[in-house]
Write an enzyme that holds these catalytic residues in place. Structure first.
Site, mmCIF file in Angstrom:
data_model
loop_
_atom_site.group_PDB
_atom_site.id
_atom_site.type_symbol
_atom_site.label_atom_id
_atom_site.label_comp_id
_atom_site.label_asym_id
_atom_site.label_seq_id
_atom_site.Cartn_x
_atom_site.Cartn_y
_atom_site.Cartn_z
ATOM 1 N N HIS A 65 36.355 38.627 44.028
ATOM 2 C CA HIS A 65 36.425 38.735 42.569
ATOM 3 C C HIS A 65 35.895 37.485 41.883
ATOM 4 O O HIS A 65 36.095 36.359 42.334
ATOM 5 C CB HIS A 65 37.844 39.090 42.112
ATOM 6 N N ASP A 125 39.528 36.513 49.595
ATOM 7 C CA ASP A 125 40.279 35.912 48.495
ATOM 8 C C ASP A 125 41.021 34.690 49.017
ATOM 9 O O ASP A 125 40.979 34.392 50.211
ATOM 10 C CB ASP A 125 41.259 36.935 47.908
ATOM 11 N N ASP A 182 40.136 30.254 43.115
ATOM 12 C CA ASP A 182 40.579 31.644 43.116
ATOM 13 C C ASP A 182 39.768 32.399 42.081
ATOM 14 O O ASP A 182 40.081 32.353 40.899
ATOM 15 C CB ASP A 182 42.084 31.685 42.808
ATOM 16 N N HIS A 225 46.229 28.878 41.051
ATOM 17 C CA HIS A 225 46.419 29.144 39.622
ATOM 18 C C HIS A 225 46.749 27.871 38.849
ATOM 19 O O HIS A 225 47.498 27.887 37.875
ATOM 20 C CB HIS A 225 47.485 30.217 39.386
ATOM 21 N N GLU A 242 40.060 41.204 38.472
ATOM 22 C CA GLU A 242 41.067 41.249 39.542
ATOM 23 C C GLU A 242 42.377 40.646 39.078
ATOM 24 O O GLU A 242 43.465 41.153 39.415
ATOM 25 C CB GLU A 242 40.547 40.500 40.779
#
Length: 327
Positions: free
Chosen positions: A63, A217, A165, A303, A194
């Site tokens: 993604h 991923d 990510d 994140h 995603e």
């Protein structure tokens, strides 16, 4: 195989929150256009790079989107209120800088709190340095998205940046596409949205309907002080997924991936992620079901603006993906 650090840097530093992935897709297209037979886009915006063949139809998904923020309101004083795009840790973003698609930057502030228990997203705002609402609207409007700013750092075998990510997964897919030699029909799909519900992978898998699929991923690690126990560490190889909240990988697929890693002496580790998911979660439920696996790149501080990966794990992931696709 030596890694293309400049390409990794370019991928991670490019603006691309969910729903605004165009700039990332442009970079990827320039990299792969001479190595595939056809490049198409579906209605949701996924970029599908097809390598022709006579064998099995295989889908690889990585993604292109990243977490971010979307403007919901502009105060009379020019401060911007926002909501999150994807899994943003709101308690960690005060003082962070953000970047809009047009290059405008801002800093996240918080109202004065009498009690820290009152901390919530409604108390936060973005300051782009303007004096009033009219001036702010020259640069930013309701519905505009922002990504987080986080510089790229190379520290020995470790790389640090925002948006690993899943831009590092995109890089793994790019390198596999460039170096792949197979009779199989392989669809490298660089998916969108995603982070907000595996949306791109859902539509792409339905249209392609492959015989087999691999998602690439990132995953968490358990190798930092007092981290939640997890048998994944930086520098110990590609992670082969066993389970996450979106998929339990079938034993057949998992064992095939393990056997491939062993056959070619590719360092690997097994991954059980107790929360979160990947594009494989949507792909394996498509139509009558699609056998699917996941290659995960171990990543610390996911994140955040300072995600960290290990070069050796990236290389192992590329090699494993290539060998699986050539089987």
């Amino acid at each position: 195989m030596s890694l293309n650090i400049e390409l990794i840097k370019k991928l991670t530093q490019t603006y691309g929150p969910s729903g605004s992935e165009e700039k990332v897709l442009e970079i990827i297209k320039e990299e792969v256009k001479d190595f595939c037979d056809e490049i198409t886009y579906d209605a949701l915006g996924n970029m599908i790079c097809r390598k022709a063949g006579k064998g099995k139809k295989i889908m690889v998904a990585a993604h292109t989107d990243e977490i971010g923020l979307m403007i919901t309101h502009i105060e009379d004083e020019g401060f911007l209120r926002f909501t999150t795009i994807g899994g943003v840790f709101v308690e960690q973003i005060v003082g962070r800088r953000v970047v809009f698609k047009n290059g405008v930057q801002g800093v996240i502030g918080v109202e004065h709190l009498e009690d820290k228990k009152d901390f919530r997203i409604e108390k936060l705002y973005i300051d782009i340095g303007v004096k009033n609402k009219e001036e702010a609207q020259k640069y930013v409007n309701i519905g505009d998205s922002a990504s987080f700013a986080g510089e790229f750092i190379e520290a020995g075998d470790r790389l640090i940046s925002k948006a690993f990510d899943d831009r590092i997964g995109c890089y793994v897919a790019i390198e596999a596409l460039k170096n792949l030699k197979t009779e199989n029909k392989v669809y490298f799909v660089f998916t969108v949205q995603e982070e907000v519900g595996l949306r791109g992978a859902t539509t792409a898998a339905y249209n392609i309907h492959p015989d087999f699929a691999i998602a690439v991923d990132v995953t968490l690690t358990g190798d930092t002080p007092k981290a939640k126990k997890m048998s994944v560490s930086l520098g110990k190889g590609a992670a082969i997924k066993v389970m996450d909240r979106s998929i339990i990988v079938s034993p057949y697929v998992r064992e095939m991936m393990i056997e491939t890693a062993k056959e070619y002496n590719i360092p690997y580790q097994l991954e059980i992620l107790e929360f979160g998911g990947t594009d494989a979660g949507a792909i394996h439920l498509t139509k009558g079901g699609i056998p699917s696996g996941v290659i995960s790149i171990p990543t610390r501080y996911t994140h955040s603006i300072s995600e960290m990966v290990d070069k050796n794990d990236v290389e192992a992931s590329i090699n494993l993906l290539i060998k699986i696709l050539e089987k």
